[in-house]
Design a protein around this motif. Structure first.
Motif, PDB file in Angstrom:
ATOM      1  N   GLY A 144       0.810  -1.223   0.000  1.00  8.15           N
ATOM      2  CA  GLY A 144       0.000   0.000   0.000  1.00  8.15           C
ATOM      3  C   GLY A 144       0.834   1.259   0.000  1.00  8.15           C
ATOM      4  N   SER A 145       0.758   2.022   1.068  1.00  7.70           N
ATOM      5  CA  SER A 145       1.534   3.263   1.183  1.00  7.70           C
ATOM      6  C   SER A 145       2.989   3.002   1.547  1.00  7.70           C
ATOM      7  CB  SER A 145       0.911   4.160   2.259  1.00  7.70           C
ATOM      8  OG  SER A 145       1.020   3.550   3.546  1.00  7.70           O
ATOM      9  N   GLY A 146       3.279   1.776   1.979  1.00 10.51           N
ATOM     10  CA  GLY A 146       4.643   1.440   2.392  1.00 10.51           C
ATOM     11  C   GLY A 146       4.907   1.636   3.870  1.00 10.51           C
ATOM     12  N   VAL A 147       3.867   1.921   4.650  1.00  8.14           N
ATOM     13  CA  VAL A 147       4.078   2.264   6.058  1.00  8.14           C
ATOM     14  C   VAL A 147       4.739   1.135   6.840  1.00  8.14           C
ATOM     15  CG1 VAL A 147       1.712   1.576   6.679  1.00  8.14           C
ATOM     16  CG2 VAL A 147       2.986   3.150   8.149  1.00  8.14           C
ATOM     17  N   VAL A 148       4.311  -0.116   6.622  1.00  4.64           N
ATOM     18  CA  VAL A 148       4.892  -1.229   7.360  1.00  4.64           C
ATOM     19  C   VAL A 148       6.332  -1.474   6.924  1.00  4.64           C
ATOM     20  CG1 VAL A 148       4.745  -3.729   7.740  1.00  4.64           C
ATOM     21  CG2 VAL A 148       2.681  -2.314   7.855  1.00  4.64           C
ATOM     22  N   ALA A 149       6.574  -1.408   5.633  1.00  2.00           N
ATOM     23  CA  ALA A 149       7.938  -1.588   5.124  1.00  2.00           C
ATOM     24  C   ALA A 149       8.872  -0.524   5.684  1.00  2.00           C
ATOM     25  CB  ALA A 149       7.929  -1.545   3.597  1.00  2.00           C
ATOM     26  N   ILE A 150       8.416   0.712   5.699  1.00  3.12           N
ATOM     27  CA  ILE A 150       9.229   1.810   6.223  1.00  3.12           C
ATOM     28  C   ILE A 150       9.517   1.603   7.705  1.00  3.12           C
ATOM     29  CG2 ILE A 150       9.192   4.286   6.766  1.00  3.12           C
ATOM     30  CD1 ILE A 150       7.599   4.593   4.075  1.00  3.12           C
ATOM     31  N   ALA A 151       8.497   1.205   8.456  1.00  9.77           N
ATOM     32  CA  ALA A 151       8.686   0.956   9.891  1.00  9.77           C
ATOM     33  C   ALA A 151       9.682  -0.178  10.118  1.00  9.77           C
ATOM     34  CB  ALA A 151       7.348   0.642  10.543  1.00  9.77           C
TER      35      ALA A 151
END
Length: 233
Positions: free
Chosen positions: A104-111
């Motif tokens: 999606g927005s990449g939030v989990v990957a970034i975290a």
């Protein structure tokens, strides 16, 4: 869709990525993007502004939103909860290879990258979502890798993360597929409160809100966490 609202400040920027704006305008012509800090995290994302006047949208726009939802314009509750969890408990991904499915927005990957993961692959079938992941990675000064087909991944990640991917009953088969691509699998979901699968156990429940706030029912603000019962060999 109900009106959006957010108690946390956001900075509207004229520098919103052009590719994302063009994709957004195909669905919601008058909408913009703003750089928003997610609650209880150091993560900024390009998201739809919380003051979008949804009550003035015509029927065609509403129909396009539901039929061709640009999921990356929101940080969904499950993704936010998983990101907060990773930042609070980085030992789950530190120095590991992580695959974020349905990024999606990449939030989990970034975290995961902020939490010290050695390598993070953001996987999403939607090409615009992958562009959003790239732009949000730049925004947060982290380096990710990108994949548009789970079945093109020929390795087995140390950890596979999946947030908010079970909303459609037809997606449940992924619970079996994940076992092929991750030695350890974590699933976070606010739509499915309890699922029964021999390889998974429910281990936690957290509260989070889709960002910007969609004014969703309270039941969708409770995010259930599941993990594989033992590491897959």
């Amino acid at each position: 869709m109900q009106g959006l609202h957010s108690p946390v400040g956001q900075s509207v920027s004229d520098a919103a990525p052009k590719a994302l704006l063009q994709a957004l305008h195909q669905v919601i012509p008058a909408a913009g993007l703003s750089c928003q800090r997610l609650p209880e995290t150091p993560i900024d994302l390009w998201l739809i502004p919380p003051d979008l006047p949804t009550e003035r949208m015509d029927d065609d726009v509403v129909r396009r939103i539901w039929n061709d939802t640009p999921y990356w314009i929101f940080c969904w509750a499950s993704g936010l909860a998983m990101a907060q969890w990773l930042l609070a408990e980085p030992q789950h991904v530190k120095d590991k290879v992580v695959l974020d499915f349905g990024a999606g927005s990449g939030v989990v990957a970034i975290a995961a990258k902020m939490a010290g993961a050695k390598q993070v692959i953001a996987c999403d079938i939607d090409q615009i979502s992958l562009i959003a992941c790239r732009e949000n990675a730049v925004l947060n000064q982290v380096e990710l890798e990108y994949l548009d087909d789970l079945y093109a991944y020929t390795e087995q990640a140390d950890v596979l993360l999946a947030a908010d991917v079970l909303y459609d009953q037809s997606n449940r088969f992924f619970l079996d597929e994940f076992l092929k691509f991750g030695k350890q699998v974590w699933v976070a979901d606010s739509r499915v409160k309890n699922f029964v699968h021999p390889a998974y156990e429910k281990v936690d429940e957290r509260s989070a809100t889709t960002w910007p706030d969609l004014d969703e029912a309270r039941e969708f603000r409770n995010v259930s966490f599941y993990r594989t019962i033992k590491a897959v060999s």
